[in-house]
Design a protein around this motif. Structure first.
Motif, mmCIF file in Angstrom:
data_model
loop_
_atom_site.group_PDB
_atom_site.id
_atom_site.type_symbol
_atom_site.label_atom_id
_atom_site.label_comp_id
_atom_site.label_asym_id
_atom_site.label_seq_id
_atom_site.Cartn_x
_atom_site.Cartn_y
_atom_site.Cartn_z
ATOM 1 N N VAL A 1 -24.529 -65.518 -15.157
ATOM 2 C CA VAL A 1 -23.692 -66.658 -15.405
ATOM 3 C C VAL A 1 -24.273 -67.374 -16.252
ATOM 4 O O VAL A 1 -25.640 -67.827 -16.082
ATOM 5 C CB VAL A 1 -23.195 -67.322 -14.026
ATOM 6 C CG1 VAL A 1 -22.556 -68.465 -14.485
ATOM 7 C CG2 VAL A 1 -22.347 -66.325 -13.155
ATOM 8 N N VAL A 2 -24.100 -67.607 -17.389
ATOM 9 C CA VAL A 2 -24.887 -68.497 -18.638
ATOM 10 C C VAL A 2 -24.300 -69.804 -18.123
ATOM 11 O O VAL A 2 -23.090 -70.273 -18.194
ATOM 12 C CB VAL A 2 -24.328 -68.273 -20.007
ATOM 13 C CG1 VAL A 2 -24.804 -68.951 -21.019
ATOM 14 C CG2 VAL A 2 -24.163 -66.734 -20.109
ATOM 15 N N MET A 3 -25.622 -70.831 -17.792
ATOM 16 C CA MET A 3 -25.485 -72.077 -17.446
ATOM 17 C C MET A 3 -25.682 -72.960 -18.429
ATOM 18 O O MET A 3 -24.803 -74.165 -18.618
ATOM 19 C CB MET A 3 -26.283 -72.641 -16.239
ATOM 20 C CG MET A 3 -25.918 -71.632 -15.095
ATOM 21 S SD MET A 3 -26.816 -71.864 -13.547
ATOM 22 C CE MET A 3 -28.202 -72.494 -14.054
ATOM 23 N N ASN A 4 -26.783 -72.908 -19.013
ATOM 24 C CA ASN A 4 -27.124 -73.895 -20.062
ATOM 25 C C ASN A 4 -27.875 -73.176 -21.415
ATOM 26 O O ASN A 4 -29.140 -73.103 -21.526
ATOM 27 C CB ASN A 4 -28.085 -74.708 -19.262
ATOM 28 C CG ASN A 4 -28.849 -75.862 -20.148
ATOM 29 O OD1 ASN A 4 -28.095 -76.285 -21.084
ATOM 30 N ND2 ASN A 4 -29.944 -76.366 -19.820
ATOM 31 N N PHE B 1 -20.556 -61.769 -27.931
ATOM 32 C CA PHE B 1 -21.658 -62.990 -27.727
ATOM 33 C C PHE B 1 -21.363 -63.204 -26.245
ATOM 34 O O PHE B 1 -19.954 -63.339 -25.770
ATOM 35 C CB PHE B 1 -21.885 -64.077 -28.751
ATOM 36 C CG PHE B 1 -20.269 -64.632 -29.058
ATOM 37 C CD1 PHE B 1 -20.020 -65.614 -28.422
ATOM 38 C CD2 PHE B 1 -19.663 -64.055 -29.772
ATOM 39 C CE1 PHE B 1 -18.711 -66.330 -28.164
ATOM 40 C CE2 PHE B 1 -18.400 -64.682 -30.261
ATOM 41 C CZ PHE B 1 -17.930 -65.748 -29.396
ATOM 42 N N LEU B 2 -21.896 -64.405 -25.714
ATOM 43 C CA LEU B 2 -21.594 -65.079 -24.415
ATOM 44 C C LEU B 2 -22.103 -66.579 -24.783
ATOM 45 O O LEU B 2 -22.906 -66.745 -25.415
ATOM 46 C CB LEU B 2 -22.715 -64.518 -23.195
ATOM 47 C CG LEU B 2 -22.289 -62.992 -22.855
ATOM 48 C CD1 LEU B 2 -23.413 -62.644 -21.820
ATOM 49 C CD2 LEU B 2 -20.971 -62.924 -22.264
ATOM 50 N N GLN B 3 -21.374 -67.468 -24.185
ATOM 51 C CA GLN B 3 -22.128 -68.989 -24.212
ATOM 52 C C GLN B 3 -21.702 -69.335 -22.856
ATOM 53 O O GLN B 3 -21.565 -68.906 -21.803
ATOM 54 C CB GLN B 3 -21.209 -69.593 -25.215
ATOM 55 C CG GLN B 3 -19.713 -69.144 -25.369
ATOM 56 C CD GLN B 3 -18.822 -69.695 -26.547
ATOM 57 O OE1 GLN B 3 -19.591 -70.105 -27.561
ATOM 58 N NE2 GLN B 3 -17.587 -69.549 -26.675
ATOM 59 N N ASN B 4 -21.922 -70.997 -22.784
ATOM 60 C CA ASN B 4 -21.958 -71.715 -21.477
ATOM 61 C C ASN B 4 -20.704 -71.333 -20.752
ATOM 62 O O ASN B 4 -19.507 -71.157 -21.420
ATOM 63 C CB ASN B 4 -22.060 -73.168 -21.799
ATOM 64 C CG ASN B 4 -23.452 -73.479 -21.991
ATOM 65 O OD1 ASN B 4 -24.393 -72.768 -22.148
ATOM 66 N ND2 ASN B 4 -23.759 -74.728 -22.412
ATOM 67 N N ALA C 1 -29.662 -69.201 -17.441
ATOM 68 C CA ALA C 1 -28.889 -68.258 -16.675
ATOM 69 C C ALA C 1 -29.291 -67.916 -15.492
ATOM 70 O O ALA C 1 -30.464 -67.831 -15.281
ATOM 71 C CB ALA C 1 -28.049 -67.101 -17.512
ATOM 72 N N VAL C 2 -28.429 -67.273 -14.578
ATOM 73 C CA VAL C 2 -28.862 -66.908 -13.235
ATOM 74 C C VAL C 2 -28.218 -65.499 -13.165
ATOM 75 O O VAL C 2 -27.260 -65.341 -13.691
ATOM 76 C CB VAL C 2 -28.567 -67.672 -11.990
ATOM 77 C CG1 VAL C 2 -29.445 -69.014 -12.076
ATOM 78 C CG2 VAL C 2 -27.181 -68.101 -12.013
#
Length: 143
Positions: free
Chosen positions: A41-44, A89-92, A130-131
């Motif tokens: 999970v992308v957080m910041n 791509f992935l983002q916040n 991310a975590v």
């Protein structure tokens, strides 16, 4: 979260490095992985995370740079259902299934089998980006 110290016969303190894992040599010994699949999970993250991105992974006491070799699926964070296959791509706020390849030997295990070696954080620019949890691994048989 308790740290335990112990000595091993015929192993000098200088032979043990950060990230080393002790395990039962006869029953499914811990080994390094060549790659692993994870749900993150992308957080910041200020920009977009794409294939080839190489942040530092913190898992147990290990601190190893890993490369995103593929972004397989983008997921809905609430339901876990697949939203998009092979996103660019992935983002916040995005959750995804990705494949990561460590630059140095890294010992991780699937979260379902052994939770302490299956959780990690992704750090870049001195902050947590991310975590994630490990879903499956490709063991390094040469190790």
């Amino acid at each position: 979260g308790t740290n335990v110290g112990f000595n091993v016969k015929n192993v000098a303190l200088k032979d043990i490095r950060r990230g080393d894992v002790a395990s039962d040599a006869d029953d499914n010994p811990a080994k390094g992985v060549t790659s692993f699949e994870a749900q993150i999970v992308v957080m910041n993250h200020p920009g977009k995370i794409t294939k080839g991105y190489c942040p530092v992974i913190d898992c147990h006491t290990a601190h190893v740079a890993c490369t995103f070799t593929s972004i397989k699926q983008k997921l809905n964070r609430q339901t876990g259902k697949i939203v998009e296959e092979n996103p660019e791509f992935l983002q916040n706020g995005d959750a995804a299934i990705v494949t990561l390849e460590p630059s140095k030997p890294l010992c991780v295990e699937p979260f379902a089998e052994y939770p302490p070696l299956g959780r990690f954080t992704i750090r870049d620019m001195k902050q947590t980006v991310a975590v994630g949890v490990v879903k499956s691994t490709t063991k390094d048989e040469s190790a």
